[in-house]
Design an enzyme around this catalytic site. Structure first.
Site, mmCIF file in Angstrom:
data_model
loop_
_atom_site.group_PDB
_atom_site.id
_atom_site.type_symbol
_atom_site.label_atom_id
_atom_site.label_comp_id
_atom_site.label_asym_id
_atom_site.label_seq_id
_atom_site.Cartn_x
_atom_site.Cartn_y
_atom_site.Cartn_z
ATOM 1 N N CYS A 182 -8.224 47.142 -47.480
ATOM 2 C CA CYS A 182 -8.439 45.514 -47.536
ATOM 3 C C CYS A 182 -6.850 45.144 -47.994
ATOM 4 C CB CYS A 182 -9.331 45.503 -48.671
ATOM 5 S SG CYS A 182 -8.726 46.004 -50.376
ATOM 6 N N CYS A 188 -7.445 48.935 -55.370
ATOM 7 C CA CYS A 188 -8.620 49.387 -54.729
ATOM 8 C C CYS A 188 -9.705 49.353 -55.633
ATOM 9 C CB CYS A 188 -8.540 50.947 -54.256
ATOM 10 S SG CYS A 188 -9.916 51.515 -53.568
ATOM 11 N N CYS A 194 -15.248 47.129 -46.386
ATOM 12 C CA CYS A 194 -15.331 48.017 -47.853
ATOM 13 C C CYS A 194 -16.935 48.070 -48.149
ATOM 14 C CB CYS A 194 -14.641 47.001 -49.043
ATOM 15 S SG CYS A 194 -14.743 47.585 -50.612
ATOM 16 N N CYS A 237 -11.185 48.220 -44.554
ATOM 17 C CA CYS A 237 -10.164 49.070 -45.288
ATOM 18 C C CYS A 237 -8.828 49.639 -44.414
ATOM 19 C CB CYS A 237 -10.917 50.435 -45.587
ATOM 20 S SG CYS A 237 -10.049 51.399 -46.863
ATOM 21 N N CYS A 260 -18.215 48.516 -51.097
ATOM 22 C CA CYS A 260 -18.288 48.270 -52.618
ATOM 23 C C CYS A 260 -18.526 46.770 -53.140
ATOM 24 C CB CYS A 260 -17.120 48.941 -53.314
ATOM 25 S SG CYS A 260 -16.835 50.730 -53.163
HETATM 26 S S1 SF4 Z 1 -9.039 49.894 -50.330
HETATM 27 FE FE1 SF4 Z 1 -10.412 50.540 -51.507
HETATM 28 S S2 SF4 Z 1 -11.418 48.270 -52.163
HETATM 29 FE FE2 SF4 Z 1 -10.117 48.204 -50.377
HETATM 30 S S3 SF4 Z 1 -11.694 48.315 -48.676
HETATM 31 FE FE3 SF4 Z 1 -10.632 50.266 -48.893
HETATM 32 S S4 SF4 Z 1 -12.042 51.348 -50.274
HETATM 33 FE FE4 SF4 Z 1 -12.380 49.132 -50.482
#
Ligand code: SF4
Length: 153
Positions: free
Chosen positions: A112, A121, A91, A110, A93
């Site tokens: 996740c 998310c 991820c 991802c 972020c």
């Molecule tokens: S689902 Fe969203 S929060 Fe989870 S790893 Fe992927 S981009 Fe990041």
């Protein structure tokens, strides 16, 4: 494009909420992890793979991209870069003290665990239909991703 603000923050501060940042400000910032990539570079295999994954996963989970397509583009780009660097789409972020260890652990690869278990998310790539920032798209082309990234400051 204004909503890209949050990614500039979350690249360096794990405690910063993308949603909170979006609500607080509409200012644009660049995503530091992307700044070293030449804007005219051809799309990588990983960018194509993560774009295809995002389109398929959004449809399979009934989630939608943010109404600002720049959000999807920059998150997909971040996932692709991690896939290239770490061998897994960690991820983009979050802050990690040890990215390689996190990628090996898998919790934040991802999709996740919070996304798989609860459709949460925090990157706002996959939004539930009733989310205030959800758009109506579950599809973005590789060309659009590349164009949006190239247009980023
Ligand atoms: S689902 Fe969203 S929060 Fe989870 S790893 Fe992927 S981009 Fe990041």
């Amino acid at each position: 494009m204004a909503a890209l603000f949050f990614l500039g923050l979350t690249a360096t501060a794990a405690h910063v909420s993308p949603r909170g940042a979006l609500l607080r400000s509409r200012r644009v910032r660049s995503f530091p992890a992307l700044s070293s990539v030449p804007s005219d570079a051809p799309p990588s295999k990983s960018l194509k793979a993560m774009t295809m994954f995002s389109n398929t996963y959004a449809k399979n989970t009934g989630t939608f991209f943010c109404s600002d397509p720049g959000i999807a583009a920059v998150v997909i780009k971040g996932l692709a870069e991690h896939k290239d660097q770490l061998g897994a789409p960690l991820c983009p972020c979050r802050h990690y003290d040890d990215k390689a260890a996190e990628a090996k652990d898998g919790f934040w690869n991802c999709p996740c665990t919070p996304m798989r278990e609860r459709h949460e998310c925090h990157c706002m790539l996959f939004l539930k239909p009733d989310d205030e920032f959800a758009g109506d798209r579950q599809d973005i082309s590789l060309e659009e991703v590349a164009q949006l990234i190239a247009a980023m400051p």
